[in-house]
Write an enzyme that holds these catalytic residues in place. Structure first.
Site, short mmCIF file in Angstrom:
data_model
loop_
_atom_site.label_atom_id
_atom_site.label_comp_id
_atom_site.label_asym_id
_atom_site.label_seq_id
_atom_site.Cartn_x
_atom_site.Cartn_y
_atom_site.Cartn_z
N HIS A 146 3.01 -12.34 -29.97
CA HIS A 146 2.32 -13.19 -28.98
C HIS A 146 1.00 -12.54 -28.53
CE1 HIS A 146 3.27 -16.66 -26.03
NE2 HIS A 146 1.97 -16.52 -26.14
N GLU A 149 11.66 -15.04 -28.07
CA GLU A 149 10.77 -13.87 -27.92
C GLU A 149 10.92 -13.15 -26.57
OE1 GLU A 149 7.00 -16.09 -28.46
OE2 GLU A 149 6.42 -15.37 -26.50
P1 NAI Z 1 -4.44 -28.55 -25.60
O1 NAI Z 1 -3.72 -29.12 -24.43
O2 NAI Z 1 -5.93 -28.44 -25.55
O3 NAI Z 1 -4.07 -29.40 -26.92
C1 NAI Z 1 -2.77 -29.74 -27.27
C2 NAI Z 1 -2.87 -30.97 -28.17
O4 NAI Z 1 -1.56 -31.24 -28.67
C3 NAI Z 1 -3.36 -32.24 -27.45
O5 NAI Z 1 -4.45 -32.80 -28.15
C4 NAI Z 1 -2.14 -33.14 -27.47
O6 NAI Z 1 -2.48 -34.53 -27.55
C5 NAI Z 1 -1.45 -32.66 -28.73
N1 NAI Z 1 -0.05 -33.05 -28.83
C6 NAI Z 1 0.84 -33.29 -27.84
N2 NAI Z 1 2.02 -33.68 -28.36
C7 NAI Z 1 1.86 -33.70 -29.70
C8 NAI Z 1 2.70 -34.05 -30.80
N3 NAI Z 1 3.96 -34.44 -30.60
N4 NAI Z 1 2.20 -33.95 -32.04
C9 NAI Z 1 0.92 -33.56 -32.26
N5 NAI Z 1 0.08 -33.24 -31.26
C10 NAI Z 1 0.53 -33.30 -30.01
O7 NAI Z 1 -3.75 -27.15 -25.88
P2 NAI Z 1 -4.39 -25.84 -26.53
O8 NAI Z 1 -5.09 -25.09 -25.47
O9 NAI Z 1 -5.12 -26.22 -27.76
O10 NAI Z 1 -3.06 -25.01 -26.90
C11 NAI Z 1 -2.28 -25.34 -28.04
C12 NAI Z 1 -1.04 -24.46 -28.06
O11 NAI Z 1 -1.43 -23.07 -28.10
C13 NAI Z 1 -0.14 -24.60 -26.83
O12 NAI Z 1 1.21 -24.67 -27.28
C14 NAI Z 1 -0.32 -23.30 -26.09
O13 NAI Z 1 0.84 -22.98 -25.37
C15 NAI Z 1 -0.57 -22.34 -27.24
N6 NAI Z 1 -1.24 -21.09 -26.84
C16 NAI Z 1 -0.83 -19.93 -27.43
C17 NAI Z 1 -1.42 -18.72 -27.11
C18 NAI Z 1 -1.03 -17.45 -27.78
O14 NAI Z 1 -1.43 -16.36 -27.33
N7 NAI Z 1 -0.28 -17.49 -28.86
C19 NAI Z 1 -2.44 -18.66 -26.06
C20 NAI Z 1 -2.85 -19.94 -25.54
C21 NAI Z 1 -2.23 -21.11 -25.91
#
Ligand code: NAI
Length: 332
Positions: free
Chosen positions: A297, A265
């Site tokens: 995004h 992207e």
């Molecule tokens: P978070 O840190 O609160 O949660 C992430 C979870 O993924 C944790 O519970 C962790 O244990 C789990 N995890 C780690 N490795 C894993 C695996 N191999 N399999 C399954 N689960 C696993 O993160 P949050 O804030 O919930 O963000 C999630 C995603 O959203 C991130 O990738 C972040 O970059 C993305 N994001 C996207 C945005 C957008 O505008 N599209 C904006 C903000 C975040």
């Protein structure tokens, strides 16, 4: 009054950051171009530099900023893979970020993609605008009674799961660090990835991109998913092997895809490329499928999230200038 050089800004960044800076007594110098080795010199005279996801803060850029007596790099995002952190530490440069803004924004956008896909809203909208009121080809399916698989139950995954429970879906989840109390409270069942993939009508990714999760959704994972599965990714593009996804779409094994992120992207998303030739063949191919819905995004792009991003970024800049510690969770 502390001055901050803000790179890679769009009108919405400038609006929200200006409002927060006014309250905090900061002067913002906005630049539309990104921070890189060529553009770093423009930060001369600023106290802090503020960047976003596609700016480059590698070793040469950090050295340049250091030579300009910049002592603080403020990221207006949560991810920090664009910064050479060891180098920043070696130079004594403070790096801060916005650890969390609105998980609701991202969870709700995920559900927006899902509903638009399963009820074929973009297609229906385009038809009606052309006075084509035919329903042929617009048959969707109820979410009620279906099974959703949530991969990653952090802040965003948990909210997405709760919304889907509200639709009357059964929700399965996989996370190496399960939130057991939350799952019990919301009637969500933790299972292994091998159990989740074949059982889910909808699979939604809410986990970070790490070396371990790179291409988590590859041809093997796709082949284990239920035929007709709807796959959602609002997390990071490189969680999905795009080549494998296109192959699975061509066979019809994958029934729908909603993407807010894409492997390649950078340089495409966030930019107005209308009127140019799209050089990315895989993105071009994805755009030809009637059952693929792509946003650029924008899952974070709500008034609430932008207000919080601006508030935390500006407060960290103010604190740094005043010699105070950054907000909790912001220091890298
Ligand atoms: P978070 O840190 O609160 O949660 C992430 C979870 O993924 C944790 O519970 C962790 O244990 C789990 N995890 C780690 N490795 C894993 C695996 N191999 N399999 C399954 N689960 C696993 O993160 P949050 O804030 O919930 O963000 C999630 C995603 O959203 C991130 O990738 C972040 O970059 C993305 N994001 C996207 C945005 C957008 O505008 N599209 C904006 C903000 C975040």
């Amino acid at each position: 009054m502390p001055t901050v050089a803000v790179f890679d800004t769009k009108p919405y960044d400038r609006d929200y950051l200006s409002a927060a800076a006014k309250v905090a007594g900061l002067t913002c110098r906005f630049h539309e171009f990104r921070l890189d080795a060529d553009s770093a010199a423009i930060a001369q005279g600023a106290d802090s530099v503020c960047i976003f996801v596609n700016d480059r803060a590698d070793a040469p850029v950090l050295e340049k900023l250091h030579s300009l007596k910049i002592r603080h790099l403020a990221l207006r995002c949560a991810g920090f893979n664009q910064v050479d952190l060891p180098k920043a530490r070696a130079l004594g440069l403070t790096v801060t970020r916005v650890p969390t803004y609105s998980p609701h924004a991202v969870a709700e956008h995920t559900i927006a993609l899902l509903l638009a896909l399963v009820r074929k809203i973009p297609r229906a909208h385009n038809r009606v605008r052309e006075l084509n009121f035919s329903l042929t080809g617009l048959v969707g399916f109820d979410l009620h009674g279906k099974t959703a698989g949530i991969i990653g139950t952090g802040q965003i995954g948990r909210l997405a799961a709760q919304i889907l429970r509200g639709f009357g879906m059964k929700v399965l989840a996989f996370d190496p660090v399960p939130s057991s109390d939350w799952a019990a409270a919301h009637d969500v069942g933790y299972v292994t990835l091998d159990q989740l993939l074949p059982a889910s009508d909808v699979v939604s990714l809410h986990l970070p991109l790490t070396p371990e999760t790179h291409h988590l959704v590859n041809s093997s994972a796709l082949s284990r998913m239920k035929p007709g599965v709807v796959l959602l990714n609002t997390s990071r593009g490189r969680l999905i092997d795009t080549t494998a996804l296109i192959a699975a779409l061509k066979t019809g094994h994958v029934g729908g895809v909603g993407l807010d992120v894409y492997e390649e992207e950078a340089g495409v998303f966030f930019e107005d490329l209308s009127g140019t030739v799209l050089a990315d063949d895989e993105l071009s191919r994805l755009l030809t499928f009637p059952n693929v819905l792509i946003t650029s995004h924008q899952a974070f792009l709500t008034q609430e999230a932008l207000t919080e991003i601006a508030r935390v970024t500006v407060e960290n800049i103010r604190r740094n200038a005043a010699g105070e510690p950054a907000l909790p969770g912001s220091s890298l």
